[in-house]
Design a protein around this motif. Structure first.
Motif, PDB file in Angstrom:
ATOM      1  N   SER A  66      68.256  76.484 -35.281  1.00 41.34           N
ATOM      2  CA  SER A  66      67.181  76.083 -35.149  1.00 41.34           C
ATOM      3  C   SER A  66      66.265  77.129 -35.503  1.00 41.34           C
ATOM      4  O   SER A  66      64.968  77.185 -35.721  1.00 41.34           O
ATOM      5  N   VAL A  67      66.505  78.325 -35.264  1.00 39.21           N
ATOM      6  CA  VAL A  67      65.768  79.994 -35.449  1.00 39.21           C
ATOM      7  C   VAL A  67      65.193  79.847 -37.357  1.00 39.21           C
ATOM      8  O   VAL A  67      64.241  80.463 -37.395  1.00 39.21           O
ATOM      9  N   MET A  86      61.435  67.474 -36.680  1.00 36.63           N
ATOM     10  CA  MET A  86      61.905  68.672 -36.135  1.00 36.63           C
ATOM     11  C   MET A  86      62.710  68.938 -35.659  1.00 36.63           C
ATOM     12  O   MET A  86      63.900  69.624 -35.881  1.00 36.63           O
ATOM     13  N   MET A  87      62.373  68.358 -34.931  1.00 36.72           N
ATOM     14  CA  MET A  87      64.140  67.947 -33.595  1.00 36.72           C
ATOM     15  C   MET A  87      65.792  67.823 -34.864  1.00 36.72           C
ATOM     16  O   MET A  87      67.047  68.215 -34.408  1.00 36.72           O
ATOM     17  N   ALA A  88      65.225  66.638 -35.913  1.00 35.45           N
ATOM     18  CA  ALA A  88      66.317  66.369 -36.634  1.00 35.45           C
ATOM     19  C   ALA A  88      66.561  66.748 -37.607  1.00 35.45           C
ATOM     20  O   ALA A  88      67.927  67.281 -37.404  1.00 35.45           O
ATOM     21  N   LEU A 102      63.426  74.452 -31.995  1.00 30.28           N
ATOM     22  CA  LEU A 102      64.877  74.826 -31.318  1.00 30.28           C
ATOM     23  C   LEU A 102      65.429  74.378 -30.009  1.00 30.28           C
ATOM     24  O   LEU A 102      65.915  74.561 -29.757  1.00 30.28           O
ATOM     25  N   VAL A 103      63.411  73.532 -29.785  1.00 31.26           N
ATOM     26  CA  VAL A 103      64.533  71.973 -28.703  1.00 31.26           C
ATOM     27  C   VAL A 103      65.176  71.140 -29.818  1.00 31.26           C
ATOM     28  O   VAL A 103      66.306  70.828 -28.844  1.00 31.26           O
ATOM     29  N   GLY A 104      64.849  71.215 -31.190  1.00 30.17           N
ATOM     30  CA  GLY A 104      66.419  70.348 -30.769  1.00 30.17           C
ATOM     31  C   GLY A 104      67.499  71.235 -31.004  1.00 30.17           C
ATOM     32  O   GLY A 104      68.897  70.593 -30.799  1.00 30.17           O
ATOM     33  N   LEU A 131      73.676  68.342 -25.791  1.00 29.15           N
ATOM     34  CA  LEU A 131      73.537  66.855 -25.513  1.00 29.15           C
ATOM     35  C   LEU A 131      74.691  66.414 -26.908  1.00 29.15           C
ATOM     36  O   LEU A 131      75.707  65.610 -26.409  1.00 29.15           O
ATOM     37  N   GLY A 132      75.046  67.197 -27.954  1.00 28.13           N
ATOM     38  CA  GLY A 132      75.192  66.422 -29.518  1.00 28.13           C
ATOM     39  C   GLY A 132      74.417  67.080 -30.159  1.00 28.13           C
ATOM     40  O   GLY A 132      73.279  66.481 -30.326  1.00 28.13           O
ATOM     41  N   LEU A 133      74.899  66.034 -31.438  1.00 24.89           N
ATOM     42  CA  LEU A 133      74.341  65.849 -32.515  1.00 24.89           C
ATOM     43  C   LEU A 133      72.894  65.085 -32.358  1.00 24.89           C
ATOM     44  O   LEU A 133      72.425  64.154 -32.945  1.00 24.89           O
ATOM     45  N   ARG A 134      74.709  63.816 -32.613  1.00 27.43           N
ATOM     46  CA  ARG A 134      74.536  62.346 -32.522  1.00 27.43           C
ATOM     47  C   ARG A 134      73.085  61.900 -31.478  1.00 27.43           C
ATOM     48  O   ARG A 134      71.923  61.704 -31.698  1.00 27.43           O
TER      49      ARG A 134
END
Length: 427
Positions: free
Chosen positions: A59-60, A246-248, A377-379, A386-389
């Motif tokens: 994410s960074v 961008m989270m995804a 970063l939130v992603g 929570l996990g990727l899915r």
């Protein structure tokens, strides 16, 4: 002086037929887009496969690519005071080529580090900001207002076409030559672009005399995008979409590689097949706009772009099924992003006065792209907790809400470029 008469350059009259300068510019954009798609796949794969990056580190890395856009307001105001926009585009191309060449060199010396990846992401992002601020002012030097939608569609077709070829070529090159060496293609693409743009002959008149400081121009750009109802709605829509997508995007390669156990070649194949949707969307956008209207087409695209991301979380079963689902998701998203982007970009070009294109683009980009590192970063944080899915589901459904900005604004009533001219920002 009106926006119509404030031409800083010599855009030809009529359409695009016979416009050799635009064709050269279009070719330069196409070449760099293909190279960029290779890097978009290769850079995170270096982090994942060579350096065992964590979700937080991924994410960074994604955030640093977009962080320079936070300075877009200052860069845009500075660009407005420059006469030679073509020169700025060439400098940006050469700088990015030099930065990217450092990766294959470091790989050959067995010296690739996560810190270097971070620096490459940051510096190539800075080059993209400079190019982006000069791009629109140079674009209007080559294209008459009546052809903005058609020209934007052609540039978007190139971007979409690169998304078809780029991931497939990138995945193959990564498997055959390793990811750092594959990035050579992107470096070469910037050198080719610099050569092509540098050969475009165009008269660039100096900007209007002004005693305003750069800071005053920055404030003017911010007021423009925040107070004008059309600009404000477009910014709210694209900013919301960018945050959630961008989270995804920050996690998609990691998700495909680790959770779905797909090879680099399979990931490239899935993204490449899916990008056919973007290619079709870019070609169809002007036609759909003539049927539904410019504003309504953009609204449809704003929903269709992010929403399918949630479906990626359902991927399971044999490899072919996972690849097919990822491809289907990106097909739908590709159509959506082009229906949104082509129409909104043409709209922004039409309503912005020529002397303010840099600072408008700077303020808009700083806010629009500035949310991308935050979204990345939130992603990464949600992916860890929570996990990727589940994070992909949140990103898809949240992004679809972006359309509400356009629904509640004058944009939904804008059907044609003539309608757009009626809401043009006063010069």
């Amino acid at each position: 002086m009106t926006a119509a008469t404030a031409q800083p350059t010599t855009a030809p009259a009529g359409g695009l037929r016979g416009n050799r300068r635009f064709r050269r510019f279009w070719l330069a954009e196409t070449v760099t887009q293909v190279g960029d798609r290779v890097t978009e796949l290769a850079l995170p794969l270096i982090a994942v496969t060579l350096l065992a990056a964590t979700p937080g580190q991924m994410s960074v890395l994604n955030a640093l690519i977009w962080t320079p856009y936070l300075l877009g307001m200052v860069v845009g105001a500075w660009v407005d005071r420059r006469t030679h926009k073509r020169r700025l585009l060439v400098v940006a191309d050469l700088a990015r080529a030099a930065v990217l060449l450092s990766l294959p060199v470091a790989y050959l010396l067995d010296a690739v580090t996560l810190t270097q990846l971070y620096l490459v992401a940051l510096l190539t992002g800075a080059g993209a900001v400079l190019a982006g601020m000069a791009h629109q002012a140079f674009f209007v030097a080559l294209v008459p207002p009546s052809a903005y939608l058609e020209a934007t569609s052609r540039l978007s077709i190139s971007r979409a076409g690169s998304s078809v070829a780029g991931p497939a070529v990138g995945g193959t090159l990564v498997q055959a030559l390793t990811a750092p060496v594959a990035i050579l293609l992107d470096a070469v693409s910037f050198l080719v672009s610099a050569l092509l743009v540098g050969r475009i002959r165009v008269t660039e008149a100096p900007p209007p005399p002004s005693r305003a400081s750069t800071l005053a121009l920055v404030r003017d750009g911010l007021r423009m995008v925040l107070r004008h109802p059309v600009l404000r709605a477009c910014l709210g829509c694209t900013g919301t979409v960018n945050f959630f997508t961008m989270m995804a995007s920050a996690l998609l390669v990691l998700y495909a590689s680790r959770d779905l156990d797909l090879s680099p070649g399979a990931i490239g194949l899935a993204l490449g097949i899916g990008a056919v949707g973007a290619l079709g969307g870019a070609a169809l956008a002007p036609r759909v706009s003539r049927v539904l209207g410019l504003g309504r087409t953009a609204i449809v695209g704003a929903v269709l772009f992010p929403a399918p991301t949630a479906l990626a979380a359902l991927a399971t079963g044999p490899t072919w099924a996972k690849v097919a689902l990822l491809a289907g998701v990106t097909v739908l998203s590709g159509v959506g992003v082009m229906l949104m982007d082509v129409n909104l970009n043409a709209l922004l070009a039409r309503i912005t006065p020529d002397h303010a294109r840099g600072r408008r683009a700077g303020a808009y980009s700083a806010l629009n792209y500035g949310v991308r590192p935050v979204g990345a970063l939130v992603g990464g944080a949600l992916g860890t907790v929570l996990g990727l899915r589940p994070t992909l589901v949140v990103a898809g459904l949240g992004g679809a809400l972006a359309a509400l900005w356009l629904v509640a604004s004058p944009v939904r009533r804008i059907a044609t470029m003539d309608d757009a001219a009626e809401v043009q920002i006063p010069a």
